[in-house]
Design a protein around this motif. Structure first.
Motif, PDB file in Angstrom:
ATOM      1  N   SER A   9      -8.244  11.414   8.554  1.00  0.00           N
ATOM      2  CA  SER A   9      -6.816  11.176   8.806  1.00  0.00           C
ATOM      3  C   SER A   9      -6.094  10.792   7.524  1.00  0.00           C
ATOM      4  N   MET A  10      -6.745   9.967   6.707  1.00  0.00           N
ATOM      5  CA  MET A  10      -6.135   9.556   5.437  1.00  0.00           C
ATOM      6  C   MET A  10      -5.993  10.757   4.500  1.00  0.00           C
ATOM      7  N   ALA A  11      -7.024  11.625   4.460  1.00  0.00           N
ATOM      8  CA  ALA A  11      -6.961  12.824   3.611  1.00  0.00           C
ATOM      9  C   ALA A  11      -5.884  13.785   4.108  1.00  0.00           C
ATOM     10  N   ALA A  12      -5.727  13.892   5.433  1.00  0.00           N
ATOM     11  CA  ALA A  12      -4.692  14.765   6.012  1.00  0.00           C
ATOM     12  C   ALA A  12      -3.306  14.268   5.630  1.00  0.00           C
ATOM     13  N   LEU A  13      -3.096  12.960   5.724  1.00  0.00           N
ATOM     14  CA  LEU A  13      -1.814  12.370   5.316  1.00  0.00           C
ATOM     15  C   LEU A  13      -1.540  12.642   3.846  1.00  0.00           C
ATOM     16  N   LEU A  14      -2.573  12.429   3.022  1.00  0.00           N
ATOM     17  CA  LEU A  14      -2.409  12.588   1.582  1.00  0.00           C
ATOM     18  C   LEU A  14      -2.126  14.031   1.194  1.00  0.00           C
ATOM     19  N   SER A  15      -2.879  14.977   1.787  1.00  0.00           N
ATOM     20  CA  SER A  15      -2.686  16.382   1.415  1.00  0.00           C
ATOM     21  C   SER A  15      -1.302  16.870   1.837  1.00  0.00           C
ATOM     22  N   THR A  59       0.835  -1.208   0.000  1.00  0.00           N
ATOM     23  CA  THR A  59       0.000   0.000   0.000  1.00  0.00           C
ATOM     24  C   THR A  59       0.870   1.260   0.000  1.00  0.00           C
ATOM     25  N   SER A  60       2.033   1.214   0.675  1.00  0.00           N
ATOM     26  CA  SER A  60       2.949   2.366   0.665  1.00  0.00           C
ATOM     27  C   SER A  60       3.457   2.652  -0.748  1.00  0.00           C
ATOM     28  N   ILE A  61       3.841   1.583  -1.470  1.00  0.00           N
ATOM     29  CA  ILE A  61       4.353   1.747  -2.850  1.00  0.00           C
ATOM     30  C   ILE A  61       3.261   2.316  -3.750  1.00  0.00           C
ATOM     31  N   LEU A  62       2.053   1.751  -3.655  1.00  0.00           N
ATOM     32  CA  LEU A  62       0.934   2.234  -4.483  1.00  0.00           C
ATOM     33  C   LEU A  62       0.607   3.688  -4.166  1.00  0.00           C
ATOM     34  N   PHE A  63       0.607   4.026  -2.876  1.00  0.00           N
ATOM     35  CA  PHE A  63       0.333   5.392  -2.419  1.00  0.00           C
ATOM     36  C   PHE A  63       1.292   6.381  -3.095  1.00  0.00           C
ATOM     37  N   VAL A  64       2.580   6.064  -3.082  1.00  0.00           N
ATOM     38  CA  VAL A  64       3.583   6.958  -3.678  1.00  0.00           C
ATOM     39  C   VAL A  64       3.405   7.042  -5.188  1.00  0.00           C
ATOM     40  N   LEU A  65       3.271   5.896  -5.853  1.00  0.00           N
ATOM     41  CA  LEU A  65       3.178   5.881  -7.324  1.00  0.00           C
ATOM     42  C   LEU A  65       1.966   6.672  -7.822  1.00  0.00           C
ATOM     43  N   VAL A  66       0.845   6.541  -7.115  1.00  0.00           N
ATOM     44  CA  VAL A  66      -0.383   7.213  -7.577  1.00  0.00           C
ATOM     45  C   VAL A  66      -0.343   8.710  -7.269  1.00  0.00           C
ATOM     46  N   TRP A 121       4.539  15.657  -9.883  1.00  0.00           N
ATOM     47  CA  TRP A 121       5.304  15.537 -11.131  1.00  0.00           C
ATOM     48  C   TRP A 121       4.653  16.383 -12.238  1.00  0.00           C
ATOM     49  N   HIS A 122       3.312  16.436 -12.232  1.00  0.00           N
ATOM     50  CA  HIS A 122       2.593  17.135 -13.310  1.00  0.00           C
ATOM     51  C   HIS A 122       2.792  18.644 -13.251  1.00  0.00           C
ATOM     52  N   SER A 123       2.395  19.306 -12.130  1.00  0.00           N
ATOM     53  CA  SER A 123       2.514  20.781 -12.050  1.00  0.00           C
ATOM     54  C   SER A 123       2.009  21.298 -10.702  1.00  0.00           C
ATOM     55  N   THR A 124       2.396  22.553 -10.383  1.00  0.00           N
ATOM     56  CA  THR A 124       1.880  23.223  -9.176  1.00  0.00           C
ATOM     57  C   THR A 124       0.368  23.416  -9.292  1.00  0.00           C
ATOM     58  N   ARG A 125      -0.108  23.706 -10.498  1.00  0.00           N
ATOM     59  CA  ARG A 125      -1.550  23.901 -10.709  1.00  0.00           C
ATOM     60  C   ARG A 125      -2.327  22.641 -10.354  1.00  0.00           C
ATOM     61  N   ALA A 126      -1.768  21.469 -10.704  1.00  0.00           N
ATOM     62  CA  ALA A 126      -2.424  20.197 -10.358  1.00  0.00           C
ATOM     63  C   ALA A 126      -2.461  20.010  -8.845  1.00  0.00           C
ATOM     64  N   TRP A 155      11.464  14.134  -9.492  1.00  0.00           N
ATOM     65  CA  TRP A 155      10.531  13.195  -8.837  1.00  0.00           C
ATOM     66  C   TRP A 155      11.298  12.064  -8.157  1.00  0.00           C
ATOM     67  N   ALA A 156      12.262  11.484  -8.857  1.00  0.00           N
ATOM     68  CA  ALA A 156      13.005  10.330  -8.331  1.00  0.00           C
ATOM     69  C   ALA A 156      13.789  10.710  -7.071  1.00  0.00           C
ATOM     70  N   VAL A 157      14.463  11.884  -7.098  1.00  0.00           N
ATOM     71  CA  VAL A 157      15.270  12.307  -5.938  1.00  0.00           C
ATOM     72  C   VAL A 157      14.369  12.685  -4.764  1.00  0.00           C
ATOM     73  N   THR A 158      13.163  13.172  -5.071  1.00  0.00           N
ATOM     74  CA  THR A 158      12.222  13.581  -4.012  1.00  0.00           C
ATOM     75  C   THR A 158      11.568  12.380  -3.329  1.00  0.00           C
ATOM     76  N   PHE A 159      11.046  11.446  -4.117  1.00  0.00           N
ATOM     77  CA  PHE A 159      10.158  10.425  -3.550  1.00  0.00           C
ATOM     78  C   PHE A 159      10.776   9.044  -3.327  1.00  0.00           C
ATOM     79  N   LEU A 160      11.778   8.669  -4.097  1.00  0.00           N
ATOM     80  CA  LEU A 160      12.286   7.295  -3.968  1.00  0.00           C
ATOM     81  C   LEU A 160      13.051   7.043  -2.659  1.00  0.00           C
TER      82      LEU A 160
END
Length: 404
Positions: free
Chosen positions: A278-284, A119-126, A132-137, A314-319
């Motif tokens: 709590s899940m939304a807080a973690l995600l945001s 679930t941690s891997i999926l969370f990061v990938l999604v 990665w897309h943009s600040t606007r996103a 992205w790779a240096v930030t999240f991996l």
């Protein structure tokens, strides 16, 4: 003429960066200090951290809109201080992402019944895709997440609020009443709860000027403070102070806190709302912190704003945080405490030093200025130094530790 982005969007980015760490870390970190002293510690921290963010804006005004900490600190304070600052920025961003990835994995494991590592891997990938897309996103998803958090928060907190017991909230049932010393050990977590500073340059670039960025920062920290206070009052009014023992024993992990809350809340709907919140807080927070670190890394390594360049950032930030989370998952509040101690460097000390240096430059008194003069610069540095000292003292067992 292109319309300036809304203040609400910017405020939501800042609030969402803050809220994940604070919401889920503060109840356990403040269990010793309990209600009154927790409120004092959080409010004081919010004021100092808002002003220190404005000090960064003041220093950035001399530079073009794409710069971040790295360029400005190196130019104003020299390479040695800049290297220390860069290490602190990346360490704090990385350990926060690590804490969010680990906690979201544990919470999703409980919800989905799948291994927390998967679930941690999926969370990061999604969800890192938005960064990665943009600040606007990130702006768009932050507004959606904050709206969702408000709804689940209102439902969850109102369910808790109607059952607040004043004797539990003010701990009148306990014999021990010396709460103030515990507030010192809480400060590093409180500081992390307002650690949006790696997003200041993103805000300035987003609005194209300092004054609207200043308003967005204030809006974001006020939103965060109000949410923290409502959340703490609701939890401390329902879950007795002496029942925080198992949560603290597990390093303040979010899944343990949620199950402890579930045991004192009668309604399944309220429990589900709190879990969703709590899940939304973690995600945001994951997305907001990820954006700040992503922009910092792009500036540090001069990665281009192309698909290939953004993929490197992205790779240096999240991996690295993902790999660390899979190898060494440990307590949420412990991780947040480390982040708070290191964050004092770039959230208090460096911004104050940059503002001081900025004012000694030619034209430094013109344009945007943080309030409070040089006295405020001294106070912000002192707050940062004492917060770091308190964390070290707590680690060495020199501060009273609340064990439930």
């Amino acid at each position: 003429m292109k319309a300036s982005p809304s203040l609400l969007g910017g405020s939501c980015i800042i609030a969402s960066v803050c809220v994940g760490a604070g919401m889920l870390g503060l109840p356990s970190a403040g269990a010793g200090a309990w209600t009154t002293w927790s409120i004092i510690a959080i409010t004081l921290t919010m004021v100092v951290m808002t002003v220190s963010g404005w000090m960064l804006l003041e220093a950035f005004k001399h530079y073009d809109l794409r710069v971040s900490f790295n360029t400005v600190t190196k130019d104003m304070l020299g390479s040695k201080i800049n290297n220390i600052n860069n290490l602190a920025v990346y360490f704090v961003g990385g350990i926060l992402l690590y804490a969010y990835i680990t906690s979201s994995g544990l919470v999703l494991e409980g919800m989905l019944g799948i291994s927390s590592k998967i679930t941690s891997i999926l969370f990061v990938l999604v969800f890192s895709t938005f960064v990665w897309h943009s600040t606007r996103a990130v702006d768009r998803i932050s507004v959606v997440l904050i709206a969702f958090m408000v709804l689940t928060f209102v439902f969850g907190v109102s369910g808790l609020a109607v059952n607040i017991d004043a004797s539990v909230l003010f701990d009148t049932i306990a014999k021990e009443n010396s709460y103030a010393p515990y507030a010192m050990a809480m400060l590093p977590v409180a500081l992390t709860s307002f650690g949006y500073h790696h997003s200041v340059s993103s805000m300035r670039a987003y609005y194209g000027e300092e004054n609207r960025a200043k308003q967005a920062i204030l809006g974001g920290t006020v939103i965060a403070l109000v949410l923290y206070l409502l959340w703490l009052l609701s939890i401390y009014g329902n879950l007795p102070r002496n029942q925080f023992g198992p949560v603290i024993e597990q390093g303040g992990n979010v899944d343990v806190l949620l199950s402890a809350l579930g045991s004192v809340v009668a309604s399944d709907k309220v429990t589900n709302a709190i879990n969703s919140f709590s899940m939304a807080a973690l995600l945001s927070s994951f997305i907001g912190v990820g954006l700040g670190v992503f922009d910092f890394i792009a500036d540090l390594f001069k990665f281009e704003d192309t698909k290939q360049g953004r993929t490197k950032s992205w790779a240096v930030t999240f991996l690295p945080p993902l790999i660390m989370s899979l190898l060494f998952p440990f307590g949420f509040v412990i991780a947040i405490g480390y982040a708070g101690a290191a964050a004092t460097v770039w959230a208090c000390i460096i911004p104050a030093m940059l503002a001081y240096k900025s004012r000694t430059r030619e034209g430094g008194e013109e344009g945007f200025k943080a309030p409070g003069g040089n006295a405020m610069i001294g106070l912000v540095i002192a707050f940062g130094v004492f917060t770091a000292i308190f964390h070290i003292m707590a680690m060495m067992g020199m501060l009273p530790a609340f064990l439930g």
